[in-house]
Structure formats: C-alpha cells, structure tokens
Design a protein around this motif. Structure first.
Motif, PDB file in Angstrom:
ATOM      1  N   GLY A 159       0.794  -1.233   0.000  1.00  0.00           N
ATOM      2  CA  GLY A 159       0.000   0.000   0.000  1.00  0.00           C
ATOM      3  C   GLY A 159       0.820   1.273   0.000  1.00  0.00           C
ATOM      4  O   GLY A 159       0.259   2.361   0.027  1.00  0.00           O
ATOM      5  N   LEU A 160       2.146   1.165   0.002  1.00  0.00           N
ATOM      6  CA  LEU A 160       2.984   2.362  -0.065  1.00  0.00           C
ATOM      7  C   LEU A 160       3.778   2.334  -1.369  1.00  0.00           C
ATOM      8  O   LEU A 160       4.277   1.289  -1.784  1.00  0.00           O
ATOM      9  CB  LEU A 160       3.950   2.420   1.127  1.00  0.00           C
ATOM     10  N   THR A 161       3.906   3.491  -2.019  1.00  0.00           N
ATOM     11  CA  THR A 161       4.666   3.530  -3.270  1.00  0.00           C
ATOM     12  C   THR A 161       6.161   3.569  -2.983  1.00  0.00           C
ATOM     13  O   THR A 161       6.587   3.940  -1.886  1.00  0.00           O
ATOM     14  CB  THR A 161       4.318   4.796  -4.078  1.00  0.00           C
ATOM     15  N   ASP A 162       6.961   3.209  -3.994  1.00  0.00           N
ATOM     16  CA  ASP A 162       8.420   3.328  -3.880  1.00  0.00           C
ATOM     17  C   ASP A 162       8.797   4.746  -3.443  1.00  0.00           C
ATOM     18  O   ASP A 162       9.635   4.946  -2.571  1.00  0.00           O
ATOM     19  CB  ASP A 162       9.098   3.045  -5.233  1.00  0.00           C
ATOM     20  N   GLU A 163       8.169   5.727  -4.085  1.00  0.00           N
ATOM     21  CA  GLU A 163       8.539   7.127  -3.844  1.00  0.00           C
ATOM     22  C   GLU A 163       8.300   7.546  -2.394  1.00  0.00           C
ATOM     23  O   GLU A 163       9.041   8.359  -1.848  1.00  0.00           O
ATOM     24  CB  GLU A 163       7.769   8.044  -4.796  1.00  0.00           C
ATOM     25  N   GLN A 164       7.269   6.971  -1.762  1.00  0.00           N
ATOM     26  CA  GLN A 164       6.982   7.323  -0.366  1.00  0.00           C
ATOM     27  C   GLN A 164       8.021   6.773   0.600  1.00  0.00           C
ATOM     28  O   GLN A 164       8.251   7.366   1.656  1.00  0.00           O
ATOM     29  CB  GLN A 164       5.601   6.775   0.039  1.00  0.00           C
ATOM     30  N   VAL A 165       8.617   5.626   0.277  1.00  0.00           N
ATOM     31  CA  VAL A 165       9.477   4.953   1.270  1.00  0.00           C
ATOM     32  C   VAL A 165      10.956   4.887   0.899  1.00  0.00           C
ATOM     33  O   VAL A 165      11.805   4.619   1.754  1.00  0.00           O
ATOM     34  CB  VAL A 165       8.974   3.511   1.547  1.00  0.00           C
ATOM     35  N   LEU A 166      11.292   5.153  -0.381  1.00  0.00           N
ATOM     36  CA  LEU A 166      12.685   4.998  -0.840  1.00  0.00           C
ATOM     37  C   LEU A 166      13.685   5.720   0.060  1.00  0.00           C
ATOM     38  O   LEU A 166      14.756   5.197   0.375  1.00  0.00           O
ATOM     39  CB  LEU A 166      12.784   5.528  -2.289  1.00  0.00           C
ATOM     40  N   PHE A 167      13.313   6.925   0.515  1.00  0.00           N
ATOM     41  CA  PHE A 167      14.283   7.742   1.254  1.00  0.00           C
ATOM     42  C   PHE A 167      14.479   7.297   2.697  1.00  0.00           C
ATOM     43  O   PHE A 167      15.287   7.873   3.423  1.00  0.00           O
ATOM     44  CB  PHE A 167      13.894   9.222   1.164  1.00  0.00           C
ATOM     45  N   LEU A 168      13.746   6.231   3.119  1.00  0.00           N
ATOM     46  CA  LEU A 168      14.020   5.631   4.428  1.00  0.00           C
ATOM     47  C   LEU A 168      15.416   5.032   4.462  1.00  0.00           C
ATOM     48  O   LEU A 168      15.975   4.775   5.525  1.00  0.00           O
ATOM     49  CB  LEU A 168      13.007   4.520   4.734  1.00  0.00           C
ATOM     50  N   GLY A 169      15.995   4.790   3.280  1.00  0.00           N
ATOM     51  CA  GLY A 169      17.336   4.195   3.215  1.00  0.00           C
ATOM     52  C   GLY A 169      18.443   5.185   3.529  1.00  0.00           C
ATOM     53  O   GLY A 169      19.567   4.790   3.825  1.00  0.00           O
ATOM     54  N   ASP A 170      18.158   6.478   3.435  1.00  0.00           N
ATOM     55  CA  ASP A 170      19.203   7.465   3.713  1.00  0.00           C
ATOM     56  C   ASP A 170      18.656   8.838   4.111  1.00  0.00           C
ATOM     57  O   ASP A 170      18.632   9.166   5.298  1.00  0.00           O
ATOM     58  CB  ASP A 170      20.142   7.599   2.504  1.00  0.00           C
ATOM     59  N   ILE A 171      18.198   9.655   3.142  1.00  0.00           N
ATOM     60  CA  ILE A 171      18.038  11.084   3.475  1.00  0.00           C
ATOM     61  C   ILE A 171      16.968  11.375   4.529  1.00  0.00           C
ATOM     62  O   ILE A 171      17.108  12.336   5.270  1.00  0.00           O
ATOM     63  CB  ILE A 171      17.796  11.975   2.225  1.00  0.00           C
ATOM     64  N   PHE A 172      15.920  10.528   4.618  1.00  0.00           N
ATOM     65  CA  PHE A 172      14.905  10.821   5.632  1.00  0.00           C
ATOM     66  C   PHE A 172      15.454  10.562   7.045  1.00  0.00           C
ATOM     67  O   PHE A 172      15.471  11.477   7.878  1.00  0.00           O
ATOM     68  CB  PHE A 172      13.602  10.067   5.322  1.00  0.00           C
ATOM     69  N   PRO A 173      15.950   9.348   7.335  1.00  0.00           N
ATOM     70  CA  PRO A 173      16.555   9.183   8.667  1.00  0.00           C
ATOM     71  C   PRO A 173      17.765  10.090   8.901  1.00  0.00           C
ATOM     72  O   PRO A 173      18.028  10.474  10.042  1.00  0.00           O
ATOM     73  CB  PRO A 173      16.961   7.709   8.715  1.00  0.00           C
ATOM     74  N   THR A 174      18.469  10.469   7.849  1.00  0.00           N
ATOM     75  CA  THR A 174      19.617  11.366   8.026  1.00  0.00           C
ATOM     76  C   THR A 174      19.150  12.747   8.494  1.00  0.00           C
ATOM     77  O   THR A 174      19.691  13.320   9.446  1.00  0.00           O
ATOM     78  CB  THR A 174      20.433  11.470   6.718  1.00  0.00           C
ATOM     79  N   GLY A 175      18.121  13.275   7.838  1.00  0.00           N
ATOM     80  CA  GLY A 175      17.564  14.553   8.268  1.00  0.00           C
ATOM     81  C   GLY A 175      16.940  14.448   9.657  1.00  0.00           C
ATOM     82  O   GLY A 175      17.057  15.348  10.484  1.00  0.00           O
ATOM     83  N   TRP A 176      16.289  13.319   9.893  1.00  0.00           N
ATOM     84  CA  TRP A 176      15.636  13.100  11.188  1.00  0.00           C
ATOM     85  C   TRP A 176      16.669  13.039  12.312  1.00  0.00           C
ATOM     86  O   TRP A 176      16.529  13.680  13.365  1.00  0.00           O
ATOM     87  CB  TRP A 176      14.820  11.808  11.134  1.00  0.00           C
ATOM     88  N   GLN A 177      17.731  12.252  12.103  1.00  0.00           N
ATOM     89  CA  GLN A 177      18.773  12.130  13.135  1.00  0.00           C
ATOM     90  C   GLN A 177      19.415  13.490  13.415  1.00  0.00           C
ATOM     91  O   GLN A 177      19.704  13.834  14.566  1.00  0.00           O
ATOM     92  CB  GLN A 177      19.840  11.120  12.695  1.00  0.00           C
TER      93      GLN A 177
END
Ligand SMILES: [Zn+2]
Ligand SMILES: [Zn+2]
Length: 390
Positions: A159-177
């Motif tokens: 139910g989630l697209t590639d585009e919604q979750v792809l950045f969990l591999g780097d830039i989203f957790p990086t910005g979050w951290q």
C-alpha cells in the motif's frame, strides 16, 4: 546487468557489469526497483573523497524486491519481500550494533584495517561509498548484493509507493537524526544550512519535532521555495547576511540549534575564510571547506548545539575551537544509524504525518543516470532530488 559505474572525476557511465551473487550465508540479492542519487554521491563525483577505484558501482539509496536469500538470512527474509536497504550496513551482533550505533558497526566494513588506520577505529560498511567503507557495490544498478541482509533492511508493507518509502534508506533518517540529536525544545530556533535533499528532510523533521521556528539557508531559489513550503523562514546567503538575519530573527541571541546539512563542499559569497579554504583545497593542503562550521560556531547561542549530518572527509583548517569551548557548544555528528529510526519513520509515513516524495523533482531511467549526476551537481533544471528506475 546494467549499473552506474565510477570512472574518475565527473565520469560516471552506464556500463554492463557481472550480476551479483550470494557470497556469504547472510547475503541477499535485491532486484532494484528504485534508487536515488544522494548529495553525498556528489563528493564522489567531484572526487573529493579518497578511496574510489575505477569500476566501482555507485549508489547507497535504493529499494527493491528480494530475489535470492543466503542460508543464514532465511529466518528474516524470503524471496518476494519488498525492502528498502539502509546505506549503513550493520551486523546486529557487535558491541556497537547492540547499542544501536549502526553506522559504527565494528564488523561490516570488510576493509576494516584501512579505516582503523585512518580514523583510529573502523566505521560501518557502506554501499557504493569508497573502499574505506568496504568497497561494496552500490545500488544504482539492476541488482545488488546486500551483506548482513537479515539485519540490513527495512520491510515495506503493502500500500505504499516506492517514492513514499525509498528515502528511508538514507536522506529521511539522516535529516531526522540531525534534528533529533539537537534535542529540540518548543522554545528553540533551529537554523539549517543547506536546502538540498537532506536539508529538506531536516527542515520537515525539525518542524515535526516541535521547534518554535526553523530557518533555512541556501542560495538556490527552488530549494528555498521548497524549504518555505515546508514551513521554514528562508535566508538567501547571496542576498543578505546570514549572521545579521539570524540575530534579527532571535532577538540578538542566536539560534539554539544549528545544523550543517552542507558538509565538505561549502559555498559562500566571497568571504575571507571561504577563499582561504578554496585555495588550500585546490592545493590539497586541506580536504574540506569549513565555512558553514565557522559560521555556525559564531552565530550559535551559547550552550547551544551544533549538529552535523553533512559529510566531511578529512582535515579542516582555521576552526575557532576556543570560541566553541568558551560558548559551551555541544557537537553532535556522524553518519546515520539508519535502522535506529526507521520503524518510527515508517509509521509516520503510514499515518500521513509526512510524505518524503515531496522532494523528488526528476524521475528517469537508470540509463539517464550519468547525465542526471551532472544536472544535480550543477543544480540545473530546478533539480533537487533524482530518482532512477532500473
Ligand atoms: Zn547519502
Ligand atoms: Zn555490528
């Protein structure tokens, strides 16, 4: 298979290379469905990072479908699973992994001896990011071998697209951290240097974490408008003084939290220190340009925090350490402990708190990758974030 291969400075090619195979019992092979070019790939493209070799496959932000699983990874993964692969490879068993410090895993860098010598201790293995971090083939490819795959993955529900979750591999957790390690309080002003993809994720994270005001600094109009759309007050450093404007916005006190989402290739208007850095870097007398760090140390409110997700490679000069000591600043930095954050962030995506796909400006086939490296590096055509489809 086809992959994006590093051949030297500003020379990335779409080459035919051998398919990866299971080499260790904890490996898996992932068929890549989407991958991205990360801002830190540009440090490789410009050849500011040591340890690259001709023929290295690039890419550390990717996801796909598991097509083969080694004997010891079978308890965690099966063929057909849809996964995002974190760029920091972690074993799950060493002392650091048990503490959740995945980006300094003691076992996943197969060139540990090289890193031990350079940094005093090894850091984790990374995909597609120099031989200092293991020399692993990256994910800008049709297939990729994932070592320690039983741990190094994020399973993606339907139910989630590639585009919604792809950045969990780097830039989203990086910005979050970067934001999380500032321990943001509701009274805090958070200033973020750099509105590239990581900067954009940092802005949204700082807002989700409840900052009083978030101020974003860059010089590229499209990036500044995206930052503004995310809720930030923006400063274009080519048009106004960053220090004066930050003081104005904080009643002369300075921001409590300052985040460097730029790293080693800082741009600045013609300040004395930035000209000094450029000259020394050109002569290989200094590896990184420290303008953002100096500006953060100067403007940060005493007892404040500096957080550094931006990538640095080696040595920096003329850093006013006495200023930092006397102001009592806290420094937090490092590569991202990706899996420390991904359960929480995946939940936030599912709940609709954030949709990281807002950052994508370009989506093209993998074959167009070499040209997109250039477009992204030169920030042409409104390019902020590139997704590639093998
Ligand atoms: Zn990256
Ligand atoms: Zn480990």
């Amino acid at each position: 298979m086809k992959a994006l291969v590093w051949h030297g400075t500003a020379d990335v090619r779409y080459d035919t290379v051998p398919d990866p195979e299971i080499e260790q019992p904890r490996d898996a092979i992932v068929k890549v469905t989407s991958c991205a070019i990360c801002g830190s790939d540009l440090h490789l493209y410009d050849h500011f990072m040591p340890g690259m070799e001709k023929g290295d496959i690039l890419g550390h932000e990717f996801m796909g479908e598991v097509v083969d699983v080694g004997a010891e990874a079978k308890s965690a993964l099966k063929v057909g699973d849809r996964v995002v692969v974190p760029f920091t490879i972690w074993c799950g068993e060493c002392d650091q992994c048990r503490r959740g410090n995945y980006s300094v895993c003691e076992r996943s860098n197969r060139n540990k001896a090289m890193a031990d010598k350079l940094f005093g201790h090894t850091t984790a293995g990374l995909f597609g990011y120099t031989h200092l971090t293991g020399g692993y083939a990256g994910g800008q490819a049709e297939y990729v071998r994932v070592p320690f795959a039983d741990r190094t993955h994020v399973k993606i529900p339907d139910g989630l697209t590639d585009e919604q979750v792809l950045f969990l591999g780097d830039i989203f957790p990086t910005g979050w951290q970067a934001a999380a390690q500032c321990d943001i309080q509701p009274t805090d002003t958070v200033a973020i240097w750099g509105c590239g993809p990581v900067g954009q994720m940092t802005i949204r994270s700082a807002i989700l974490l409840g900052a009083k005001q978030v101020i974003a600094i860059d010089r590229v109009p499209e990036r500044l408008s995206m930052a503004k759309a995310g809720g930030a007050i923006t400063i274009n450093f080519e048009e106004e003084s960053v220090v004066e404007r930050l003081n104005e916005l904080t009643g002369g006190k300075g921001p409590e939290k300052c985040i460097d989402a730029v790293g080693m290739e800082a741009h600045a208007t013609a300040t004395l220190d930035s000209m000094y850095d450029r000259a020394k870097q050109a002569l290989a007398l200094e590896s990184d340009r420290a303008h953002v760090l100096r500006e953060m140390m100067y403007v940060c409110r005493p007892a404040g925090t500096l957080s550094i997700p931006g990538v640095y490679g080696g040595l920096i000069d003329k850093v006013p350490f006495g200023m930092s000591m006397n102001k009592g600043l806290t420094w937090r930095m490092g590569q991202t402990h990706v899996n420390r954050w991904t359960d929480d962030l995946l939940r936030r995506i599912q709940e609709g708190q954030i949709d990281p796909s807002f950052v994508i400006t370009h989506s093209v086939g993998l074959a167009d990758g070499p040209g997109m490296y250039q477009t992204f590096r030169d920030k042409r055509d409104g390019c902020i974030k590139v997704v590639l489809k093998p």
